[in-house]
Scaffold this motif. Structure first.
Motif, PDB file in Angstrom:
ATOM      1  N   ALA A  60       0.842  -1.193   0.000  1.00  0.00           N
ATOM      2  CA  ALA A  60       0.000   0.000   0.000  1.00  0.00           C
ATOM      3  C   ALA A  60       0.876   1.241   0.000  1.00  0.00           C
ATOM      4  O   ALA A  60       2.045   1.213   0.394  1.00  0.00           O
ATOM      5  CB  ALA A  60      -0.926  -0.016   1.208  1.00  0.00           C
ATOM      6  N   VAL A  61       0.290   2.346  -0.459  1.00  0.00           N
ATOM      7  CA  VAL A  61       1.007   3.599  -0.610  1.00  0.00           C
ATOM      8  C   VAL A  61       0.270   4.673   0.182  1.00  0.00           C
ATOM      9  O   VAL A  61      -0.948   4.816   0.061  1.00  0.00           O
ATOM     10  CB  VAL A  61       1.068   4.017  -2.102  1.00  0.00           C
ATOM     11  N   GLY A  62       1.016   5.392   1.015  1.00  0.00           N
ATOM     12  CA  GLY A  62       0.433   6.467   1.819  1.00  0.00           C
ATOM     13  C   GLY A  62       0.599   7.816   1.128  1.00  0.00           C
ATOM     14  O   GLY A  62       1.577   8.032   0.409  1.00  0.00           O
ATOM     15  N   LEU A  82       5.713   3.504   1.368  1.00  0.00           N
ATOM     16  CA  LEU A  82       5.151   2.153   1.256  1.00  0.00           C
ATOM     17  C   LEU A  82       4.898   1.545   2.627  1.00  0.00           C
ATOM     18  O   LEU A  82       5.629   1.791   3.573  1.00  0.00           O
ATOM     19  CB  LEU A  82       6.122   1.223   0.511  1.00  0.00           C
ATOM     20  N   PHE A  83       3.846   0.742   2.697  1.00  0.00           N
ATOM     21  CA  PHE A  83       3.660  -0.144   3.850  1.00  0.00           C
ATOM     22  C   PHE A  83       2.969  -1.399   3.358  1.00  0.00           C
ATOM     23  O   PHE A  83       2.450  -1.438   2.236  1.00  0.00           O
ATOM     24  CB  PHE A  83       2.869   0.553   4.969  1.00  0.00           C
ATOM     25  N   LEU A  84       3.005  -2.438   4.181  1.00  0.00           N
ATOM     26  CA  LEU A  84       2.369  -3.700   3.807  1.00  0.00           C
ATOM     27  C   LEU A  84       1.084  -3.863   4.590  1.00  0.00           C
ATOM     28  O   LEU A  84       1.011  -3.544   5.778  1.00  0.00           O
ATOM     29  CB  LEU A  84       3.298  -4.883   4.111  1.00  0.00           C
ATOM     30  N   TYR A 108     -12.652   4.407   6.519  1.00  0.00           N
ATOM     31  CA  TYR A 108     -12.605   3.880   5.145  1.00  0.00           C
ATOM     32  C   TYR A 108     -11.515   4.607   4.368  1.00  0.00           C
ATOM     33  O   TYR A 108     -11.181   5.759   4.687  1.00  0.00           O
ATOM     34  CB  TYR A 108     -13.969   4.098   4.453  1.00  0.00           C
ATOM     35  N   GLU A 109     -10.949   3.964   3.362  1.00  0.00           N
ATOM     36  CA  GLU A 109     -10.063   4.611   2.391  1.00  0.00           C
ATOM     37  C   GLU A 109     -10.331   3.966   1.039  1.00  0.00           C
ATOM     38  O   GLU A 109      -9.897   2.829   0.791  1.00  0.00           O
ATOM     39  CB  GLU A 109      -8.583   4.446   2.770  1.00  0.00           C
ATOM     40  N   ALA A 110     -11.059   4.651   0.174  1.00  0.00           N
ATOM     41  CA  ALA A 110     -11.343   4.137  -1.175  1.00  0.00           C
ATOM     42  C   ALA A 110     -10.090   4.251  -2.038  1.00  0.00           C
ATOM     43  O   ALA A 110      -9.460   5.309  -2.081  1.00  0.00           O
ATOM     44  CB  ALA A 110     -12.472   4.937  -1.802  1.00  0.00           C
ATOM     45  N   GLU A 111      -9.729   3.160  -2.700  1.00  0.00           N
ATOM     46  CA  GLU A 111      -8.501   3.182  -3.501  1.00  0.00           C
ATOM     47  C   GLU A 111      -8.630   2.338  -4.761  1.00  0.00           C
ATOM     48  O   GLU A 111      -9.368   1.351  -4.795  1.00  0.00           O
ATOM     49  CB  GLU A 111      -7.309   2.664  -2.657  1.00  0.00           C
ATOM     50  N   LEU A 112      -7.864   2.731  -5.772  1.00  0.00           N
ATOM     51  CA  LEU A 112      -7.669   1.902  -6.954  1.00  0.00           C
ATOM     52  C   LEU A 112      -6.618   0.845  -6.623  1.00  0.00           C
ATOM     53  O   LEU A 112      -5.560   1.173  -6.086  1.00  0.00           O
ATOM     54  CB  LEU A 112      -7.171   2.766  -8.122  1.00  0.00           C
ATOM     55  N   ASN A 139     -10.712  -1.288  -0.372  1.00  0.00           N
ATOM     56  CA  ASN A 139     -10.963  -0.400   0.766  1.00  0.00           C
ATOM     57  C   ASN A 139      -9.841  -0.660   1.772  1.00  0.00           C
ATOM     58  O   ASN A 139      -9.759  -1.742   2.356  1.00  0.00           O
ATOM     59  CB  ASN A 139     -12.344  -0.704   1.372  1.00  0.00           C
ATOM     60  N   ASP A 140      -8.956   0.333   1.926  1.00  0.00           N
ATOM     61  CA  ASP A 140      -7.819   0.205   2.854  1.00  0.00           C
ATOM     62  C   ASP A 140      -8.313   0.605   4.248  1.00  0.00           C
ATOM     63  O   ASP A 140      -7.968   1.662   4.774  1.00  0.00           O
ATOM     64  CB  ASP A 140      -6.667   1.094   2.366  1.00  0.00           C
ATOM     65  N   VAL A 141      -9.123  -0.268   4.831  1.00  0.00           N
ATOM     66  CA  VAL A 141      -9.743   0.026   6.136  1.00  0.00           C
ATOM     67  C   VAL A 141      -8.636   0.170   7.193  1.00  0.00           C
ATOM     68  O   VAL A 141      -7.676  -0.614   7.215  1.00  0.00           O
ATOM     69  CB  VAL A 141     -10.737  -1.090   6.530  1.00  0.00           C
ATOM     70  N   ALA A 156      -2.834  -1.317  12.740  1.00  0.00           N
ATOM     71  CA  ALA A 156      -3.934  -0.449  12.312  1.00  0.00           C
ATOM     72  C   ALA A 156      -4.535  -0.869  10.974  1.00  0.00           C
ATOM     73  O   ALA A 156      -5.725  -0.727  10.738  1.00  0.00           O
ATOM     74  CB  ALA A 156      -3.440   0.984  12.223  1.00  0.00           C
ATOM     75  N   LYS A 157      -3.683  -1.384  10.086  1.00  0.00           N
ATOM     76  CA  LYS A 157      -4.118  -1.732   8.729  1.00  0.00           C
ATOM     77  C   LYS A 157      -4.297  -3.229   8.566  1.00  0.00           C
ATOM     78  O   LYS A 157      -4.674  -3.686   7.483  1.00  0.00           O
ATOM     79  CB  LYS A 157      -3.054  -1.263   7.719  1.00  0.00           C
ATOM     80  N   GLY A 158      -3.990  -3.998   9.608  1.00  0.00           N
ATOM     81  CA  GLY A 158      -3.833  -5.438   9.418  1.00  0.00           C
ATOM     82  C   GLY A 158      -4.920  -6.323   9.995  1.00  0.00           C
ATOM     83  O   GLY A 158      -4.839  -7.550   9.856  1.00  0.00           O
TER      84      GLY A 158
END
Ligand code: MG
Length: 254
Positions: A60-62, A82-84, A108-112, A139-141, A156-158
């Motif tokens: 993922a990209v911040g 970058l993060f995983l 929520y984080e809507a992403e391509l 969705n990068d919840v 947080a992302k995992g």
């Protein structure tokens, strides 16, 4: 092509979805080598759509959207940040997002999302397209409070269910000019466009593949546009990318 993964009578298949005819045509094997129809077709409502790929990793990209960075009072990083995201966080279209009891702020984080089709190591930007199978929604919840508390992003992302992906992979798609939207209970919360990306999809493939090998099925979450906000138990959240489709999930209590 729209490549879907689905459960049909207890078996997991790949197929080509055709929303106009309401059908999905089964293909043989996995879609990374070649796509060959088996002749079996089902109605889309007869099958259960799954995340269209099971990634070995989700990179993922911040802060990759200029307008989102402005909103946060930050600058786009000089190099992609970058993060995983744990691949075990994978969630299906229509799957439930479980609100973890450790958090009081889940966003929520809507992403391509980019789905890798061919192994990529030290791939140049101009050659990147040949390594991409196609594109879908993610969705990068994020448990925002834990992201702040922990400083780094693993927890947080995992959480399980924090990576809804789908509804299918679109192979003929222009990632340079696509709308990326998020709706919560039908209300538009994010309404961005990939033209605001700092690092393009192709630059991201170059940059990430200079660090780690990308394998078929790996997913890149390319960052989120402005309007990030929080979710509550009971909310229905939809990520929509123009030209791809809609990915809808409900938030449930732990
Ligand atoms: Mg994100």
């Amino acid at each position: 092509m729209r490549i879907a993964r689905y459960e049909d009578k207890g078996r997991v298949r790949y197929g080509l979805a055709d929303p106009e005819s309401g059908k999905v045509r089964e293909i043989a094997g996995v879609p990374f080598d070649r796509v060959e129809a088996t002749g079996v077709a089902r109605r889309l409502e007869e099958v259960r759509l799954l995340a269209p790929v099971v990634p070995g990793k989700i990179v993922a990209v911040g802060l990759n959207y200029r307008d989102h960075a402005r909103e946060m009072g930050k600058k786009i990083p000089e190099e992609p940040l970058l993060f995983l995201k744990a691949s075990s966080a994978l969630n299906d279209p229509g799957g439930e997002i479980v609100y973890p009891s450790q958090s009081v702020r889940v966003d929520y984080e809507a992403e391509l999302a980019v789905v890798i089709g061919r192994t990529a190591k030290n791939v140049k930007e101009k050659d990147a397209a040949a390594h991409i199978l196609g594109y879908t929604c993610i969705n990068d919840v994020t448990a925002r409070d834990l992201q702040v508390k922990d400083v780094q992003y693993t927890r947080a992302k995992g959480f399980d269910t924090f990576a809804p992906l789908g509804p299918w992979i679109v192979t003929d798609f222009d990632p340079t000019e696509a709308s990326v939207r998020c709706l919560v209970n039908g209300e538009i919360r994010q309404d961005g466009n990939t033209r605001e990306m700092g690092a393009s999809v192709f630059r991201l493939v170059e940059f990430i593949s200079s660090v780690m090998t990308l394998f078929p099925g790996d997913v890149i979450a390319t960052g989120t546009p402005p309007g990030v906000g929080s979710l509550r138990v009971g909310d229905v959240v939809t990520v929509e990318v123009g030209g791809i489709g809609a990915l809808t999930n409900r938030v449930v209590a732990p």
